[in-house]
Write an enzyme that holds these catalytic residues in place. Structure first.
Site, PDB file in Angstrom:
ATOM      1  N   ARG A 147       0.877  -1.218  -0.016  1.00  0.00           N
ATOM      2  CA  ARG A 147      -0.001  -0.026   0.076  1.00  0.00           C
ATOM      3  C   ARG A 147       0.906   1.182  -0.097  1.00  0.00           C
ATOM      4  O   ARG A 147       1.984   1.219   0.660  1.00  0.00           O
ATOM      5  CB  ARG A 147      -0.789  -0.017   1.191  1.00  0.00           C
ATOM      6  CG  ARG A 147      -1.865   1.086   1.401  1.00  0.00           C
ATOM      7  CD  ARG A 147      -2.717   1.240   2.599  1.00  0.00           C
ATOM      8  NE  ARG A 147      -1.881   2.084   3.515  1.00  0.00           N
ATOM      9  CZ  ARG A 147      -2.468   2.630   4.473  1.00  0.00           C
ATOM     10  NH1 ARG A 147      -3.735   2.053   4.943  1.00  0.00           N
ATOM     11  NH2 ARG A 147      -1.819   3.441   5.552  1.00  0.00           N
ATOM     12  N   TYR A 159      -3.194  11.724   5.904  1.00  0.00           N
ATOM     13  CA  TYR A 159      -3.484  10.402   6.342  1.00  0.00           C
ATOM     14  C   TYR A 159      -2.291   9.299   5.899  1.00  0.00           C
ATOM     15  O   TYR A 159      -1.768   9.235   4.688  1.00  0.00           O
ATOM     16  CB  TYR A 159      -4.729   9.559   6.033  1.00  0.00           C
ATOM     17  CG  TYR A 159      -4.896   8.146   6.202  1.00  0.00           C
ATOM     18  CD1 TYR A 159      -4.840   7.327   5.240  1.00  0.00           C
ATOM     19  CD2 TYR A 159      -4.803   7.837   7.342  1.00  0.00           C
ATOM     20  CE1 TYR A 159      -4.690   5.942   5.288  1.00  0.00           C
ATOM     21  CE2 TYR A 159      -4.929   6.465   7.652  1.00  0.00           C
ATOM     22  CZ  TYR A 159      -4.709   5.611   6.779  1.00  0.00           C
ATOM     23  OH  TYR A 159      -4.815   4.185   6.883  1.00  0.00           O
ATOM     24  N   HIS A 211      -9.335   6.428   2.239  1.00  0.00           N
ATOM     25  CA  HIS A 211      -9.874   6.513   3.606  1.00  0.00           C
ATOM     26  C   HIS A 211     -10.801   7.278   3.917  1.00  0.00           C
ATOM     27  O   HIS A 211     -11.094   8.223   4.659  1.00  0.00           O
ATOM     28  CB  HIS A 211      -8.738   7.132   4.464  1.00  0.00           C
ATOM     29  CG  HIS A 211      -8.602   6.419   5.989  1.00  0.00           C
ATOM     30  ND1 HIS A 211      -9.217   7.329   6.940  1.00  0.00           N
ATOM     31  CD2 HIS A 211      -7.858   5.578   6.618  1.00  0.00           C
ATOM     32  CE1 HIS A 211      -8.907   6.255   8.153  1.00  0.00           C
ATOM     33  NE2 HIS A 211      -8.133   5.633   7.668  1.00  0.00           N
ATOM     34  N   GLU A 235      -9.017   1.915  -1.675  1.00  0.00           N
ATOM     35  CA  GLU A 235      -9.648   1.557  -0.610  1.00  0.00           C
ATOM     36  C   GLU A 235     -10.392   2.565   0.173  1.00  0.00           C
ATOM     37  O   GLU A 235      -9.892   3.783   0.152  1.00  0.00           O
ATOM     38  CB  GLU A 235      -8.746   0.934   0.470  1.00  0.00           C
ATOM     39  CG  GLU A 235      -9.044   0.633   1.638  1.00  0.00           C
ATOM     40  CD  GLU A 235      -7.984  -0.015   2.760  1.00  0.00           C
ATOM     41  OE1 GLU A 235      -7.003  -0.279   1.979  1.00  0.00           O
ATOM     42  OE2 GLU A 235      -8.166   0.557   3.928  1.00  0.00           O
ATOM     43  N   GLU A 261     -13.288  -2.331   6.309  1.00  0.00           N
ATOM     44  CA  GLU A 261     -12.670  -2.341   7.629  1.00  0.00           C
ATOM     45  C   GLU A 261     -13.505  -1.573   8.889  1.00  0.00           C
ATOM     46  O   GLU A 261     -13.317  -2.047   9.931  1.00  0.00           O
ATOM     47  CB  GLU A 261     -11.467  -1.703   7.629  1.00  0.00           C
ATOM     48  CG  GLU A 261     -11.323  -0.116   7.463  1.00  0.00           C
ATOM     49  CD  GLU A 261     -10.065   0.381   7.541  1.00  0.00           C
ATOM     50  OE1 GLU A 261      -9.006  -0.097   6.766  1.00  0.00           O
ATOM     51  OE2 GLU A 261      -9.630   1.330   8.298  1.00  0.00           O
ATOM     52  N   ARG A 282     -13.504  -5.748   3.213  1.00  0.00           N
ATOM     53  CA  ARG A 282     -12.217  -5.663   4.097  1.00  0.00           C
ATOM     54  C   ARG A 282     -12.584  -5.951   5.587  1.00  0.00           C
ATOM     55  O   ARG A 282     -11.814  -5.536   6.517  1.00  0.00           O
ATOM     56  CB  ARG A 282     -11.637  -4.390   4.110  1.00  0.00           C
ATOM     57  CG  ARG A 282     -11.089  -4.098   2.540  1.00  0.00           C
ATOM     58  CD  ARG A 282      -9.837  -3.049   2.641  1.00  0.00           C
ATOM     59  NE  ARG A 282      -8.668  -3.298   3.485  1.00  0.00           N
ATOM     60  CZ  ARG A 282      -8.118  -2.815   4.441  1.00  0.00           C
ATOM     61  NH1 ARG A 282      -8.643  -1.991   5.104  1.00  0.00           N
ATOM     62  NH2 ARG A 282      -7.179  -3.556   4.861  1.00  0.00           N
TER      63      ARG A 282
HETATM   64  C1  CS2 Z   1      -6.203   1.685   7.859  1.00  0.00           C
HETATM   65  C2  CS2 Z   1      -6.341   1.920   9.382  1.00  0.00           C
HETATM   66  O1  CS2 Z   1      -5.153   0.047   7.805  1.00  0.00           O
HETATM   67  C3  CS2 Z   1      -5.800   0.587   7.245  1.00  0.00           C
HETATM   68  O2  CS2 Z   1      -6.501   0.331   6.227  1.00  0.00           O
HETATM   69  O3  CS2 Z   1      -7.511   2.234   7.288  1.00  0.00           O
HETATM   70  O4  CS2 Z   1      -5.004   1.677   9.822  1.00  0.00           O
HETATM   71  C4  CS2 Z   1      -7.255   2.640  10.011  1.00  0.00           C
HETATM   72  O5  CS2 Z   1      -6.776   3.971   9.915  1.00  0.00           O
HETATM   73  C5  CS2 Z   1      -7.267   2.388  11.709  1.00  0.00           C
HETATM   74  O6  CS2 Z   1      -7.173   0.767  11.774  1.00  0.00           O
HETATM   75  C6  CS2 Z   1      -8.044   3.104  12.455  1.00  0.00           C
HETATM   76  O7  CS2 Z   1      -7.938   2.782  14.016  1.00  0.00           O
HETATM   77 MG    MG Z   2      -7.840   1.266   5.447  1.00  0.00          MG
END
Ligand code: CS2
Ligand code: MG
Length: 401
Positions: A147, A159, A211, A235, A261, A282
């Site tokens: 990534r 980010y 994100h 993503e 996620e 995810r």
């Molecule tokens: C991120 C995460 O890994 C990823 O794909 O989206 O690191 C996310 O920011 C954190 O798990 C939030 O706690």
């Molecule tokens: Mg993520």
């Protein structure tokens, strides 16, 4: 066999983790990850006050019935706190079932479908040259997928840019505030992947995490601008509360989409899967109701040729990673597993048997999940209040972090 005790262990070996340990009258124990970054104590309280009293005396072998009891019995359904608590119980019960059967959990899930679990790492940089160096580091360690996140010029705190050896977005106390400009970001990202492809060629799997920060049409524009670089996935391109927004993305670009996620039940992703609006789901063990429920998500996804791509950030404990690997190695539609190695402190608190080698993770072969928590060591790291950042646009209005 009966459950005779269950306890919640909150520890902070560099970052907060919440663990549920279930104890049976036979002496067999099982562990489950209950960590929800920035909301850890909410899950700890849910478990201690509302779940554990109902577990004592139950048959640990009745995993599905316990899952249904905790899901339907709460009346108030779904949500990250509830489903992380349910996940912790479910994961611990699978651990117990594997130990009682004398088998690694993946054997109870249908056995191996693959030799190993292909992973991706997190490369990042303040500049494109820094990011190229970071990608080269992962390639040198055998990673087949990486990534890539790069700071956007003029936008401090972009980010995913890791300034510490192990990326940790939550900071002590109240939330840090980051600043975001979509035009600057959209203007910058294509050059990042043009440089990475030019440097590393067409084979390396490349991913990017948006994100949750774009509108559907902005995400469509990003996806189209990245098509020449053939990403494995883009993503969280847009917040997923309104799944139909992903139809807009699909209408404009072939860049594969990964979401999930932040999902905590199959209901969060059913439309995205059945309308083929995503390519990877995810969702992960700790936040999506445990092994039992996540298997349901992946089985639905398999019908629509959607593959797994489970979250694997450092704010998910080695217990979650251990459980994820048993699922990853067994399901037919595995795609890719995120892997952010934990710190040595964390690994010491959570001794585990999974291992990394040449771009793959391999689950432990011992009975159960192959992970535990060293409670004595955990007690040396008291909880520390921490919060995830918030994100504002340059005019000060709140945006998505
Ligand atoms: C991120 C995460 O890994 C990823 O794909 O989206 O690191 C996310 O920011 C954190 O798990 C939030 O706690
Ligand atoms: Mg993520």
């Amino acid at each position: 066999m009966r459950i005779v005790d269950a306890r919640v262990i909150v520890t902070c070996p560099g970052r907060n983790f919440v663990t549920l340990k279930i104890v049976c009258d036979s002496g067999v124990t099982g562990v489950g990850d209950a960590t929800l970054n920035g909301r850890e104590l909410a899950v700890a309280a849910y478990l201690s006050e509302h779940v554990i009293p109902a577990l004592i005396g139950r048959d640990p072998a009745r995993i599905e019935d316990t899952w249904q009891y905790l899901y339907r019995g709460a009346y108030w359904r779904r949500g990250p706190v509830t489903m992380t608590a349910v996940a912790a119980v479910d994961t611990a019960l699978w651990d117990i079932k594997g130990k009682v059967a004398g088998l690694p959990v993946y054997q109870l899930l249908g056995g191996r479908s693959r030799a190993g679990v292909r992973v991706y790492g997190h490369a990042s940089g303040e500049t494109i040259p820094d990011a190229l160096e970071s990608v080269a580091e992962f390639v040198s360690r055998g990673y087949q997928a990486v990534r890539v996140q790069v700071a956007v010029p003029g936008m401090p705190g972009t980010y995913g840019i890791s300034t510490q050896p192990v990326y940790e977005p939550a900071t002590a106390g109240i939330a840090d505030e980051a600043t975001w400009s979509t035009p600057h970001y959209l203007a910058h990202v294509p050059a990042v992947f043009a440089a990475v492809r030019a440097e590393f060629g067409p084979e390396l799997g490349l991913l990017h995490d948006v994100h949750h920060r774009l509108t559907p049409i902005e995400a469509a524009r990003l996806g189209r601008s990245l098509e020449p670089y053939a990403l494995t996935w883009m993503e969280d391109p847009t917040p997923a509360e309104m799944p139909d927004g992903f139809r807009v993305i699909r209408q404009h670009t072939t860049t594969p989409v990964a979401v999930g996620e932040v999902f905590n039940t199959i209901f969060d992703c059913a439309q995205l899967i059945t309308e083929r609006l995503i390519d990877y789901v995810r969702a992960t063990v700790v936040h999506a109701g445990g092994i039992t429920h996540l298997r349901r998500v992946f089985d639905l996804a398999a019908l629509y040729q959607v593959r797994s791509g489970s979250h694997g950030a450092t704010d998910l404990s080695p217990i979650c990673m251990s459980a994820a690997l048993h699922l990853d190695v067994a399901i037919p539609n595995f795609g890719l597993q995120e892997y952010m190695p934990h710190t040595a402190e964390t690994d010491a608190v959570f001794p585990h048997g999974y291992r990394y080698a040449d771009g793959f993770l391999h689950p432990a072969e011992e009975p159960g999940l192959g992970v535990d928590i060293d409670e004595e060591l955990a007690a040396r790291y008291p909880y520390r209040p921490a919060a995830l950042p918030v994100n504002r646009l340059t005019d000060g209005s709140m945006h998505d972090w």
